[in-house]
Design a protein around this motif. Structure first.
Motif, PDB file in Angstrom:
ATOM      1  N   LEU A   1     -45.978 -33.424  10.186  1.00 45.15           N
ATOM      2  CA  LEU A   1     -45.093 -34.044  11.172  1.00 45.15           C
ATOM      3  C   LEU A   1     -44.182 -35.126  10.605  1.00 45.15           C
ATOM      4  CD1 LEU A   1     -47.584 -34.350  14.183  1.00 45.15           C
ATOM      5  CD2 LEU A   1     -45.916 -32.540  13.710  1.00 45.15           C
ATOM      6  N   LEU A   2     -44.628 -35.811   9.558  1.00 42.02           N
ATOM      7  CA  LEU A   2     -43.842 -36.926   9.020  1.00 42.02           C
ATOM      8  C   LEU A   2     -43.199 -36.608   7.680  1.00 42.02           C
ATOM      9  CD1 LEU A   2     -46.153 -39.966   9.873  1.00 42.02           C
ATOM     10  CD2 LEU A   2     -44.332 -38.931  11.241  1.00 42.02           C
ATOM     11  N   GLY A   3     -43.555 -35.478   7.077  1.00 41.40           N
ATOM     12  CA  GLY A   3     -42.990 -35.138   5.776  1.00 41.40           C
ATOM     13  C   GLY A   3     -43.494 -35.997   4.639  1.00 41.40           C
ATOM     14  N   VAL A   4     -44.664 -36.609   4.799  1.00 39.18           N
ATOM     15  CA  VAL A   4     -45.243 -37.466   3.765  1.00 39.18           C
ATOM     16  C   VAL A   4     -46.142 -36.607   2.892  1.00 39.18           C
ATOM     17  CG1 VAL A   4     -46.684 -39.480   3.298  1.00 39.18           C
ATOM     18  CG2 VAL A   4     -45.147 -39.471   5.257  1.00 39.18           C
ATOM     19  N   ARG A   5     -45.814 -36.499   1.609  1.00 34.66           N
ATOM     20  CA  ARG A   5     -46.587 -35.687   0.671  1.00 34.66           C
ATOM     21  C   ARG A   5     -47.522 -36.602  -0.110  1.00 34.66           C
ATOM     22  NH1 ARG A   5     -45.900 -30.800   2.818  1.00 34.66           N
ATOM     23  NH2 ARG A   5     -43.712 -30.470   3.351  1.00 34.66           N
ATOM     24  N   ILE A   6     -48.806 -36.466   0.129  1.00 34.92           N
ATOM     25  CA  ILE A   6     -49.807 -37.305  -0.523  1.00 34.92           C
ATOM     26  C   ILE A   6     -50.855 -36.395  -1.160  1.00 34.92           C
ATOM     27  CG2 ILE A   6     -51.576 -39.072  -0.190  1.00 34.92           C
ATOM     28  CD1 ILE A   6     -49.991 -40.103   2.154  1.00 34.92           C
ATOM     29  N   ASP A   7     -51.148 -36.640  -2.416  1.00 36.23           N
ATOM     30  CA  ASP A   7     -52.184 -35.860  -3.098  1.00 36.23           C
ATOM     31  C   ASP A   7     -53.546 -36.164  -2.509  1.00 36.23           C
ATOM     32  OD1 ASP A   7     -50.310 -34.781  -4.795  1.00 36.23           O
ATOM     33  OD2 ASP A   7     -50.561 -36.354  -6.305  1.00 36.23           O
ATOM     34  N   GLU A   8     -54.412 -35.159  -2.545  1.00 40.83           N
ATOM     35  CA  GLU A   8     -55.774 -35.347  -2.083  1.00 40.83           C
ATOM     36  C   GLU A   8     -56.567 -36.140  -3.123  1.00 40.83           C
ATOM     37  OE1 GLU A   8     -57.178 -34.525   0.829  1.00 40.83           O
ATOM     38  OE2 GLU A   8     -55.216 -33.816   1.513  1.00 40.83           O
ATOM     39  N   PRO A   9     -57.415 -37.076  -2.698  1.00 42.46           N
ATOM     40  CA  PRO A   9     -58.235 -37.821  -3.663  1.00 42.46           C
ATOM     41  C   PRO A   9     -59.209 -36.896  -4.380  1.00 42.46           C
ATOM     42  CG  PRO A   9     -58.241 -38.879  -1.492  1.00 42.46           C
ATOM     43  CD  PRO A   9     -57.624 -37.530  -1.315  1.00 42.46           C
ATOM     44  N   SER A  10     -59.666 -37.341  -5.530  1.00 46.81           N
ATOM     45  CA  SER A  10     -60.656 -36.565  -6.272  1.00 46.81           C
ATOM     46  C   SER A  10     -61.954 -36.492  -5.472  1.00 46.81           C
ATOM     47  CB  SER A  10     -60.939 -37.210  -7.629  1.00 46.81           C
ATOM     48  OG  SER A  10     -59.770 -37.261  -8.409  1.00 46.81           O
ATOM     49  N   PRO A  11     -62.650 -35.354  -5.504  1.00 42.75           N
ATOM     50  CA  PRO A  11     -63.920 -35.260  -4.798  1.00 42.75           C
ATOM     51  C   PRO A  11     -64.957 -36.165  -5.423  1.00 42.75           C
ATOM     52  CG  PRO A  11     -63.575 -33.322  -6.166  1.00 42.75           C
ATOM     53  CD  PRO A  11     -62.299 -34.103  -6.211  1.00 42.75           C
ATOM     54  N   LEU A  12     -65.960 -36.498  -4.647  1.00 44.19           N
ATOM     55  CA  LEU A  12     -67.054 -37.311  -5.185  1.00 44.19           C
ATOM     56  C   LEU A  12     -67.749 -36.552  -6.305  1.00 44.19           C
ATOM     57  CD1 LEU A  12     -68.632 -38.824  -1.958  1.00 44.19           C
ATOM     58  CD2 LEU A  12     -67.438 -40.054  -3.750  1.00 44.19           C
ATOM     59  N   PRO A  13     -68.128 -37.240  -7.386  1.00 50.36           N
ATOM     60  CA  PRO A  13     -68.793 -36.538  -8.494  1.00 50.36           C
ATOM     61  C   PRO A  13     -70.125 -35.957  -8.056  1.00 50.36           C
ATOM     62  CG  PRO A  13     -68.928 -38.921  -8.773  1.00 50.36           C
ATOM     63  CD  PRO A  13     -67.993 -38.681  -7.628  1.00 50.36           C
ATOM     64  N   VAL A  14     -70.441 -34.783  -8.591  1.00 52.16           N
ATOM     65  CA  VAL A  14     -71.717 -34.136  -8.296  1.00 52.16           C
ATOM     66  C   VAL A  14     -72.772 -34.729  -9.211  1.00 52.16           C
ATOM     67  CG1 VAL A  14     -72.963 -31.962  -8.220  1.00 52.16           C
ATOM     68  CG2 VAL A  14     -70.542 -32.038  -7.607  1.00 52.16           C
ATOM     69  N   ARG A  15     -73.708 -35.438  -8.664  1.00 51.62           N
ATOM     70  CA  ARG A  15     -74.750 -36.089  -9.455  1.00 51.62           C
ATOM     71  C   ARG A  15     -76.045 -35.290  -9.376  1.00 51.62           C
ATOM     72  NH1 ARG A  15     -73.544 -41.281 -10.974  1.00 51.62           N
ATOM     73  NH2 ARG A  15     -71.635 -42.143 -10.097  1.00 51.62           N
ATOM     74  N   ARG A  16     -76.759 -35.299 -10.480  1.00 52.51           N
ATOM     75  CA  ARG A  16     -78.030 -34.585 -10.542  1.00 52.51           C
ATOM     76  C   ARG A  16     -79.207 -35.554 -10.567  1.00 52.51           C
ATOM     77  NH1 ARG A  16     -76.871 -29.306 -11.598  1.00 52.51           N
ATOM     78  NH2 ARG A  16     -74.820 -28.834 -12.472  1.00 52.51           N
ATOM     79  N   THR A  17     -78.973 -36.743 -10.035  1.00 52.21           N
ATOM     80  CA  THR A  17     -80.033 -37.749 -10.054  1.00 52.21           C
ATOM     81  C   THR A  17     -80.767 -37.815  -8.723  1.00 52.21           C
ATOM     82  OG1 THR A  17     -78.343 -39.399  -9.498  1.00 52.21           O
ATOM     83  CG2 THR A  17     -78.918 -39.130 -11.817  1.00 52.21           C
ATOM     84  N   GLY A  18     -80.624 -36.798  -7.905  1.00 48.62           N
ATOM     85  CA  GLY A  18     -81.384 -36.743  -6.668  1.00 48.62           C
ATOM     86  C   GLY A  18     -80.766 -37.544  -5.548  1.00 48.62           C
ATOM     87  N   PHE A  19     -81.627 -37.913  -4.605  1.00 44.73           N
ATOM     88  CA  PHE A  19     -81.178 -38.565  -3.380  1.00 44.73           C
ATOM     89  C   PHE A  19     -80.519 -39.907  -3.654  1.00 44.73           C
ATOM     90  CE2 PHE A  19     -82.242 -41.706  -0.087  1.00 44.73           C
ATOM     91  CZ  PHE A  19     -81.505 -41.191   0.968  1.00 44.73           C
ATOM     92  N   PHE A  20     -81.098 -40.708  -4.542  1.00 49.22           N
ATOM     93  CA  PHE A  20     -80.559 -42.048  -4.766  1.00 49.22           C
ATOM     94  C   PHE A  20     -79.198 -41.994  -5.462  1.00 49.22           C
ATOM     95  CE2 PHE A  20     -85.104 -42.863  -4.308  1.00 49.22           C
ATOM     96  CZ  PHE A  20     -85.068 -43.855  -3.340  1.00 49.22           C
ATOM     97  N   GLY A  21     -79.002 -40.991  -6.324  1.00 49.63           N
ATOM     98  CA  GLY A  21     -77.667 -40.825  -6.917  1.00 49.63           C
ATOM     99  C   GLY A  21     -76.645 -40.468  -5.857  1.00 49.63           C
TER     100      GLY A  21
END
Length: 397
Positions: free
Chosen positions: A91-111
């Protein structure tokens, strides 16, 4: 009767000269009006989401479920931001790149919990949705009123209000330009490094299996046969031992070549100047090497520079048809510069099947540059640029 027909024809002719009926506002103005009218319902949804999940998560932070709820809310806020960016594009013609996705961590729940709680994209989206409610009320009220009262100047009002919206979207929903771009580059470079390392390992395994390993197996079999014939036929045994001696020499040469391809001893012991001179001596074209380095760079940078020049000189030998070539290496501030020149037929490129694309990828993976100037008919000048890192003192062995 004739007079009435003539007046009718004249009226039809006047109608043909009229411009076609159309809306008073252009298409972009209607898009801006639609965006402003949609601000209120969408800002209510965003505010309720933030108030419900964010405030509840923060209030329950002292309990077991508080922080996970807050983390999940921040991840959900990313989706709200994605929807707002899509609406601004449409609607506004504003072209904005999408942010990088959150890194995939293999440290379990706390990561997962920690990466979600420190996500700047999620927190900026929360701030955006929090301050949007009063602004949504203002834009909805002003736009709806102007449609009926101030419609002649509504395009100017809509443009002014949507410019504020554009600023909010760019300021709060855009990725952190330099950081996000750097993250994307590093993720791409990491993939290149992993692929290159895997390809090198496969090459070394293939060379060992097809070359030195097969020759050593033949050597062991020959020595076994010579051992059996030692008492029965000493002359035949001596001939077999002599043949095995030749096989040992060939196997040693293959192993030396393989070791040189991994990391040559001369590079470790004497540095880049001596190593490049050794490479140049094996080139089929006379090569002049000039290396003006007062100190040695880090071992990783030195190795990449060596293999870059080695690959380029192999291309000079095989493909260029040159009569002479030169290699120049020097340091400029915090960069290591390499130039390889030859007077061959030219026409080199990244898509020529000579390994140039692989070299460009390897240099790009460490923040380097690779530039080819090779017009058809020659000459060819290839410039490689690497970041300079000082060599660390190695521990004594």
């Amino acid at each position: 009767m004739t007079e009435r027909i003539s007046s009718t024809s004249a009226a039809e002719a006047d109608d043909d000269r009229l411009p076609p009926a159309r809306f008073a506002y252009g298409g972009q103005t209607w898009k801006e009006i639609a965006h402003l009218l949609a601000n209120l319902p969408l800002s209510i949804v965003g505010f309720i989401y933030v108030a419900t999940l964010m405030f509840t998560g923060a209030g329950l932070a002292v309990t077991v479920v508080g922080l996970p709820l807050l983390a999940g809310g921040l991840r959900g806020a990313r989706q709200l931001g994605k929807a707002e960016r899509a609406r601004a594009r449409a609607l506004l013609g504003v072209r904005i790149d999408e942010p990088s996705p959150l890194p995939v961590r293999r440290t379990g729940f706390f990561g997962w919990l920690w990466s979600s709680l420190k996500d700047p994209v999620g927190w900026r989206t929360v701030l955006y949705d929090f301050i949007r409610l009063p602004w949504g009320i203002v834009t909805f009220t002003v736009t709806l009123t102007s449609l009926f009262v101030l419609w002649p100047v509504l395009p100017f009002i809509a443009r002014g209000l949507t410019n504020v919206d554009r600023a909010l979207v760019r300021g709060l929903l855009s990725p952190s330009d330099e950081l996000e771009r750097r993250i994307a580059e590093l993720e791409s470079d990491r993939g290149v490094v992993v692929d290159t390392a895997a390809a090198d390992l496969r090459r070394i395994e293939r060379d060992l299996h097809d070359g030195a390993q097969a020759r050593l197996v033949n050597l062991a079999m020959g020595l076994g046969l010579a051992k059996e014939k030692l008492l029965e036929d000493p002359d035949a045994a001596a001939a077999m031992v002599d043949e095995a001696h030749g096989e040992v020499k060939l196997a040693l040469q293959e192993l030396r070549d393989l070791a040189r391809g991994i990391h040559p001893a001369v590079l470790t012991d004497r540095g880049l100047d001596a190593a490049l001179s050794a490479v140049a001596s094996r080139c089929t074209v006379p090569v002049k090497v000039t290396a003006e380095l007062e100190t040695r760079p880090a071992a990783a940078i030195e190795g990449i520079a060596y293999f870059t020049v080695s690959e380029l000189l192999q291309n000079v030998s095989k493909h260029s048809g040159a009569k002479s070539a030169s290699v120049d290496v020097w340091r400029s501030d915090d960069r290591l510069l390499i130039q390889v020149w030859d007077d061959g037929r030219g026409g080199a490129g990244l898509d020529g099947g000579t390994g140039m694309a692989g070299l460009a990828d390897r240099l790009g993976a460490v923040d380097g540059l690779f530039v080819i100037e090779s017009p058809v008919g020659g000459p060819t000048l290839i410039t490689a640029e690497l970041p300079w890192r000082n060599r660390q003192d190695e521990p004594a062995r």
